[in-house]
Enzyme design. Sequence first.
Site: not given
Length: 759
Positions: A126-128
């Site tokens: 969900r961050y990359t």
Amino acid sequence: MKETLSSEIEDYEKIPFQDFAEKAYLNYSMYVILDRALPHISDGLKPVQRRIVYAMSQLGLSSTAKFKKSARTVGDVLGKFHPHGDTACYEAMVLLAQPFSLRYPLVHGQGNWGDPNDPKSFAAMRYTESKLSKYAQIFLQELDLGTVDWVPNFDGTLNEPTILPARLPNILLNGSTGIAVGMATSVLPHNLREVSKALIHLIDNEDANLDKICKFIKGPDFPTDAEIITPASEIKEIYKTGSGRIKMRAKFHVEDSEIIFTALPHHASTEKIYEQIAAQMEAKKLPMVSDIRDESDHEEPTRLVVIPRSNRVDLAALTDHLFATTDLEKSYSFNMNMIGINGSPQVKNLLEILTEWLEFRADTVRKKLNFRLEKILNRLHILEGFLIAFINLDEVIKIIRASDKPKKDLIKAFPLTELQAAAILEIRLRQLAKLEEMKIKSELKDLEFQKKQLKKILGDEKTFKEYIKDEIKSDTKKYGDKRRSPIKKRKEAEKFSVTDVIDITPVTIILSKNGWIRSAKGHEINPEAVKFKSGDSLMDYLRTKSDKPIIFLDNTGRSYMLFSHSLPSARSNGEPLTGHLSIQPNAFIKFMLSGESENHFLVGSDSGYGFIIKFSDFLTHFKNGKAVISLKPNHQLLHPDKVVDLGKDAIAAVTSKGRLLIFALDQLPNLKKGQGNKIISIPKKELSSTNPEKLKFLKILPVNSNFVIHSGRHFLKLTPGNQKNYKGMRGHRGKKLPRGYQNVDKVEIMPIKPYDDKK
């Protein structure tokens, strides 16, 4: 319908368990081998990797597009093509993006995608963000050109490609690893430029052998600057068999007497290597190293500094030891197992891989060219219809306006096919006015030229090969780079021996009768004054140095070996020897020896037999020791005695009934093990009596030494002149000692002049 289904279930439940288990296991095995763990030779990808690349292309995530959250990609892969775990899918995607894991990454990542020290330290999906790399275009460029077969996805709502039409042999360029059922694969990465040259040579020379290919492909090429140190002959053998091991070594240089490592082997961690070296320093196995620092940062991703204690430290020996004992040197399995064009897994050699991939590429190019040719022929056919329509434009418009069935009427009025008529009818009225004869003829001419070129390529084998070569050269120019992992000729690394890393000091080894061992510093200690546990006492002691191996001889004639640095301190009661050695039941350690490898010892038993043995023949690295001296039943081992001079020493043998025999040392054989030869003759009647005569003392008698015999409070000194009375040949009976000295308690050797042991 329900009755049929119920019947099928009943039949299924009646299958014998053995048959069911066998079939289920085989199905599972085939699935893991073909659809999960092994790469395909065509594109070098496993199914999950192939689906990731395809799904990203469908999302429009080309190398020129904007980044998109990785969770979106993973969601598409799982929802459309790969109904498995999201974590496993994301990890596969991360591997495709890590430049330190893949030689030519397929995914371009933004954010935390892990680092060489910890490849699994990547951030959650969900961050990359991610998109395809430029290199990934080799899989997608020809996907829609009729080059591959398509199959329904898991729920039948979409189609997916069975393989991707790779323009380069990705199976060699990026390699692959995987564990299936009963088989595994480990293909190491290679350099694109080298592989390209080998492919072109193989296209030009179909009969090329492996030796020729190895002139282009020197060896693997990892995404690290560390050195490959496997000899060229071994690499060639690996390429010949398809399996083996490749060894890598860290790159370093010396700066201000400090060793600085700047490139580590593939997937070696700076942190782990730091811990390995620090552990050795703490265990005092690296006394020549004063400090170690990890100075790695963004500018220098790898900078590990080892600081020697002084300028006198041999840096070459130190680096050799570090290579041998840490991950500064690593080996990698090479097992070129893959699914071939025939759909079966097989371990292939390098020549087979290149040849088979070229077959795949040739087939793909033919499909692509035929697809283009078919498109051109269709377009030519339509353009010919447009030309007819332009020439007869007024009549065509009139038919379209007046007719209820214009297609049929157009075909009746003009020499048009259904396809041409349909194409004319699809043109808007305002476009008909724009139809120009010159433009149509120009496009016809251009397409005719393309058709001619395609037919020439497809019809002429030489031209076809040149076309494939040009494509390979073009892609190599676009994606190729210099070799990163140099192949160097290096000697085998050796770790320090025990003597290299310990302080050499005098030590006294003390052995108790109950088998407890300890080591005291110095030779000044009196072993007989040392305190023992209750009920225990001194068995033997040995004065030696801390770097010397210690030989333990048990009462059965077996030899064991330890180094004094591994023994407990004399400040305590020590430790049982059984904690260090596997001593046989009913056996116990009786004597201890130490010396140099070239030293010789006199060994024998009270049965009157013995031999000369080199100290090196006692040595053994087995915890359970080795048999050295063969003993007759109910006979005891005598204390071994060190030889001073092989050419001049004599042997003095004293029996329990006061007989003495002196003979030259060279009369006794040199053996590695056994019983030896007869030293002194003892009659059978003496051996079978109630008080049998036995060999009691066996000593080396150097030149110019007095032989002193102790009997009770009395002693008899035999000078070299007096010793002549007892000299004889080995195996003789010997001569009785004077009355009053026949019950011998102790013997001593007293040199007339101090013996210089350096001679």
